[in-house]
Design an enzyme around this catalytic site. Structure first.
Site, short mmCIF file in Angstrom:
data_model
loop_
_atom_site.label_atom_id
_atom_site.label_comp_id
_atom_site.label_asym_id
_atom_site.label_seq_id
_atom_site.Cartn_x
_atom_site.Cartn_y
_atom_site.Cartn_z
N ARG A 154 0.84 -1.20 0.00
CA ARG A 154 0.00 0.00 0.00
C ARG A 154 0.88 1.25 0.00
NH1 ARG A 154 -2.09 -3.77 -1.05
NH2 ARG A 154 -4.01 -4.72 -0.29
N SER B 296 -10.78 -0.06 3.18
CA SER B 296 -9.98 -0.49 4.34
C SER B 296 -9.23 0.71 4.90
CB SER B 296 -8.99 -1.57 3.91
OG SER B 296 -9.66 -2.71 3.43
N GLU C 39 -4.38 3.67 6.04
CA GLU C 39 -4.15 3.65 4.59
C GLU C 39 -4.43 5.02 3.95
OE1 GLU C 39 -5.65 0.69 2.02
OE2 GLU C 39 -5.20 -0.99 3.35
#
Length: 349
Positions: free
Chosen positions: A171, A249, A345
């Site tokens: 990520r 997420s 994130e």
């Protein structure tokens, strides 16, 4: 809207509420809509905006706005999809950075170019995908990446970057990194090219896809079938941003050593974990959050989704500050119980 001789599409005091999937309130003092590399160069050459700080905005699926935005917001809306090259071992397919990611995935399958089906239904735009190195169900963007085009926000020069230069991580990419060598806020992605391998082979190692194979008795699914399974799985546990504001997420799955994982298993044998090729272990952040009792809970008008603890949601009229307060409370809980620090994130603005 104001149109200058340079043909820039400029908006002042533009609401960002509908331009972020969390639906958070914020106003951009100046917003410029970018539909081409030429438009980026016009911003760079602009007497007022050229030297101003800038914020690049795609589909707003990875942004948490906690305040109004004073930097110039560059809203990327570059369109276009095409087959660049057909090689014996791959299709090379290109898309404009402003294309909707899921629509692009569906389009590649309709053209007979499989390879992205495991990444279906991820919110956001094509240009944001490499920034985040999006991933799901056994595939990361870097696994299907060929190259991308950017425009430097200082020089206005167009540059093509390969995977090595993009420095993809979990990520993560060079586009999220600040300081020397990082490109956060320093360039605008305009086009992304993907390498879709031939012959195609399905990626089915993920537990929920294996379960679908056993449920259906289909152990050799085609790409369209995998696409459908992924969409069904995601819709079953993740809220649609058009119905419930969210950024997907919210936390990265933490990666720990085997020793750390063994210690946690000793205290919580049910912890969901996945051995990694490099010998480390990835823990399921959603399980950690759920174990701390957060599923379905709220702080103000921000809450934890009832079906998936990894997703924070806007229950209606939430502010960015409420989302951040909730996220920090979750981080403290998880650290207090497991000694693990969860990393968000989304980009907090």
């Amino acid at each position: 809207m104001q149109r200058l001789a340079t043909a820039l599409q400029i908006e002042h005091d533009a609401s960002l509420r509908t331009l972020n999937t969390f639906g958070l309130p914020a106003v951009a003092r100046t917003l410029v809509r970018i539909d081409s590399a030429r438009a980026v160069r016009r911003v760079v050459d602009h007497p007022e905006y050229g030297r101003a700080p800038k914020l690049v905005l795609g589909g707003g699926s990875n942004m948490v706005f906690t305040r109004d935005v004073s930097p110039v917001v560059l809203k990327v809306e570059v369109r276009g999809r095409r087959l660049v090259e057909e090689r014996p071992d791959a299709w090379i397919v290109e898309a404009g950075a402003g294309e909707n990611w899921h629509d692009f995935v569906a389009w590649t399958l309709a053209q007979g170019w499989p390879g992205l089906e495991n990444l279906a239904l991820i919110p956001g735009t094509v240009g944001a995908a490499p920034v985040q190195n999006i991933g799901a169900y056994g595939i990361e963007l870097k696994d299907r990446f060929e190259s991308l085009s950017t425009v430097d926000l200082v020089t206005g020069r167009s540059v093509t970057l390969d995977a090595r230069t993009c420095a993809f991580g979990y990520r993560d990419s060079v586009f999220k990194q600040e300081g020397f060598g990082g490109l956060a806020g320093k360039s605008v992605i305009t086009h992304v090219r993907f390498r879709l391998p031939r012959p195609w082979q399905p990626v089915l190692g993920y537990l929920e896809l294996e379960r679908r194979m056993h449920e259906t008795g289909n152990f050799a699914p085609d790409a369209q079938t995998v696409f459908g399974w992924v969409c069904d799985i995601r819709r079953g546990k993740l809220p649609d941003p058009s119905d419930v504001g969210n950024a997907g997420s919210f936390f990265k799955n933490p990666v720990v050593t085997v020793e750390q994982c063994r210690d946690i298993i000793g205290r919580d044998p049910a912890v969901v974990h996945y051995p990694m090729p490099d010998g480390s272990v990835k823990l399921a952040a959603g399980w950690l959050i759920d174990a701390c009792g957060w599923k379905g809970k709220s702080v103000g008008r921000a809450g934890v989704y009832e079906k998936q603890a990894l997703v924070l949601v806007n229950r209606g009229g939430a502010s960015g500050a409420e989302v951040v307060t909730l996220a920090r409370a979750i981080q403290e809980s998880v650290y207090g119980r497991f000694g693990i620090r969860l990393e968000p994130e989304p980009v907090i603005v």
